[in-house]
Write a protein that holds these residues in place. Structure first.
Motif, mmCIF file in Angstrom:
data_model
loop_
_atom_site.group_PDB
_atom_site.id
_atom_site.type_symbol
_atom_site.label_atom_id
_atom_site.label_comp_id
_atom_site.label_asym_id
_atom_site.label_seq_id
_atom_site.Cartn_x
_atom_site.Cartn_y
_atom_site.Cartn_z
ATOM 1 N N ALA A 60 -24.327 -27.054 30.884
ATOM 2 C CA ALA A 60 -25.494 -27.459 31.675
ATOM 3 C C ALA A 60 -26.775 -27.298 30.867
ATOM 4 C CB ALA A 60 -25.553 -26.637 32.961
ATOM 5 N N GLN A 61 -26.869 -26.221 30.084
ATOM 6 C CA GLN A 61 -28.045 -26.001 29.247
ATOM 7 C C GLN A 61 -28.166 -27.074 28.165
ATOM 8 O OE1 GLN A 61 -30.458 -23.589 29.484
ATOM 9 N NE2 GLN A 61 -29.519 -22.942 31.410
ATOM 10 N N VAL A 62 -27.034 -27.533 27.648
ATOM 11 C CA VAL A 62 -27.047 -28.586 26.626
ATOM 12 C C VAL A 62 -27.664 -29.854 27.186
ATOM 13 C CG1 VAL A 62 -25.557 -30.166 25.334
ATOM 14 C CG2 VAL A 62 -25.151 -27.701 25.237
ATOM 15 N N TYR A 63 -27.234 -30.281 28.366
ATOM 16 C CA TYR A 63 -27.779 -31.507 28.953
ATOM 17 C C TYR A 63 -29.213 -31.306 29.438
ATOM 18 C CZ TYR A 63 -23.375 -33.996 28.620
ATOM 19 O OH TYR A 63 -22.262 -34.632 28.130
ATOM 20 N N PRO A 71 -25.245 -32.377 33.727
ATOM 21 C CA PRO A 71 -23.979 -33.039 33.376
ATOM 22 C C PRO A 71 -23.545 -34.064 34.413
ATOM 23 C CG PRO A 71 -23.823 -30.689 32.968
ATOM 24 C CD PRO A 71 -25.121 -30.908 33.671
ATOM 25 N N GLU A 72 -23.811 -33.788 35.692
ATOM 26 C CA GLU A 72 -23.437 -34.734 36.747
ATOM 27 C C GLU A 72 -24.212 -36.041 36.615
ATOM 28 O OE1 GLU A 72 -22.198 -30.765 37.744
ATOM 29 O OE2 GLU A 72 -24.177 -31.575 37.188
ATOM 30 N N GLN A 128 -25.229 -21.186 20.293
ATOM 31 C CA GLN A 128 -24.937 -22.177 19.265
ATOM 32 C C GLN A 128 -24.908 -23.590 19.848
ATOM 33 O OE1 GLN A 128 -24.660 -21.535 15.930
ATOM 34 N NE2 GLN A 128 -25.310 -19.481 16.536
ATOM 35 N N MET A 129 -24.392 -23.723 21.068
ATOM 36 C CA MET A 129 -24.354 -25.026 21.723
ATOM 37 C C MET A 129 -25.765 -25.571 21.962
ATOM 38 S SD MET A 129 -21.334 -24.184 24.472
ATOM 39 C CE MET A 129 -21.780 -25.558 25.550
ATOM 40 N N LEU A 168 -19.279 -27.156 17.200
ATOM 41 C CA LEU A 168 -19.006 -26.517 18.481
ATOM 42 C C LEU A 168 -19.254 -27.471 19.638
ATOM 43 C CD1 LEU A 168 -18.254 -24.015 20.083
ATOM 44 C CD2 LEU A 168 -20.647 -23.296 19.960
ATOM 45 N N LEU A 169 -20.290 -28.289 19.557
ATOM 46 C CA LEU A 169 -20.557 -29.257 20.621
ATOM 47 C C LEU A 169 -19.405 -30.246 20.758
ATOM 48 C CD1 LEU A 169 -24.351 -30.140 20.342
ATOM 49 C CD2 LEU A 169 -23.178 -28.917 22.165
#
Length: 283
Positions: free
Chosen positions: A28-31, A38-39, A174-175, A191-192
């Motif tokens: 969720a933090q990545v998006y 993410p949704e 890291q993500m 990692l992603l």
């Protein structure tokens, strides 16, 4: 040695649960770096679950040989010392304060990552915060839990969960760093890809095939996903995320995890710069 593997197995489940929870929050933090959830990128719960389970399986396959190697070395050392090492470890385990201290050291991985990533502490402040948690919040309760068998089992589960949360927080850091790199220059990290983030770039045109950037028709956009008949795209040059209807959009050249670094110097600049220079040269 069979007893050792049984004990490892009883800890592996809470470790995996803790890591899964952190990786879910990390995705969720990545998006969020791109201003969406993410949704909104078209990822439902089942898809996220499948991707993260695949990540845990890969991590398990990587960690298993290392754990097996440590167990084998311990077994050889025990044989070489005529089982004196095994007897010593057994005696240490029977000492409540020593066992509690060992559990605290394992659990501190979570708080070290927690204070270091979410609270952004570092240096002496980080060490002091972690030691305070260890002495005031964990050591005495763990010692009291060693009095009964149920308490020992609970301590084992809690220690495994905290270890998984700590490792998960480190992976989340890291993500997020990889997502920031993608937003800035297009280059992420391995990692992603492991957690299933699609670092997929494509040239984009309107319904008639005309490029969105007329001055640079080869400019690529990050394809974050698709939902409700619309693509979710990220424009790296403008640093913004937008949606376009599928019917009014054509995708041209699609490339997964492209390299935006300078082929001569290896320097990574703003994503798309190489294409912009190539487009200018052609003109």
């Amino acid at each position: 040695m069979l007893e050792v593997f049984e004990k490892i197995g009883s800890v592996a489940v809470p470790v995996a649960v803790g890591m899964y929870a952190m990786l879910y929050l990390g995705l969720a933090q990545v998006y969020m770096v791109f201003g969406i959830t993410p949704e909104q990128a078209g990822l439902d719960q089942a898809t996220i679950f499948g991707r993260l389970i695949g990540t845990l399986i890969q991590l398990f396959l990587v960690a298993l040989p290392g754990v097996g190697l440590l167990v084998a070395l311990g077994w050889l050392l025990n044989l070489a010392t005529r089982r004196s090492v095994g007897r010593l470890l057994h005696r240490l385990r029977e000492q409540p304060w020593i066992a509690a201290a060992a559990g605290v050291l394992i659990s501190l991985v979570a708080y070290y990552a927690y204070f270091g990533t979410l609270w952004e502490l570092s240096g002496g402040t980080l060490v002091v915060a972690v030691l305070l948690v260890a002495v005031l919040g964990l050591l005495v309760p763990f010692r009291l839990m060693r009095r009964h068998n149920t308490g020992r089992a609970g301590m084992k589960v809690l220690t495994g969960a905290l270890l998984g949360i700590g490792l998960g927080l480190m992976l989340v850091a890291q993500m997020v760093q990889g997502a920031v790199d993608i937003a800035a220059n297009g280059n992420g990290n391995a990692l992603l890809q492991t957690v299933g983030f699609q670092n997929q770039w494509a040239t984009v045109g309107d319904g008639d095939g005309k490029p969105l950037h007329k001055d640079n028709p080869d400019e690529r956009f990050l394809l974050l996903g698709e939902k409700e008949g619309a693509y979710v795209l990220y424009d790296c040059g403008k640093q913004e995320t937008f949606r376009r209807s599928v019917e009014g959009t054509t995708l041209g050249l699609i490339e997964f995890d492209p390299d935006f670094s300078d082929p001569e110097t290896g320097e990574v600049k703003a994503c798309g710069y190489a294409l912009e220079e190539a487009g200018t040269g052609e003109q």
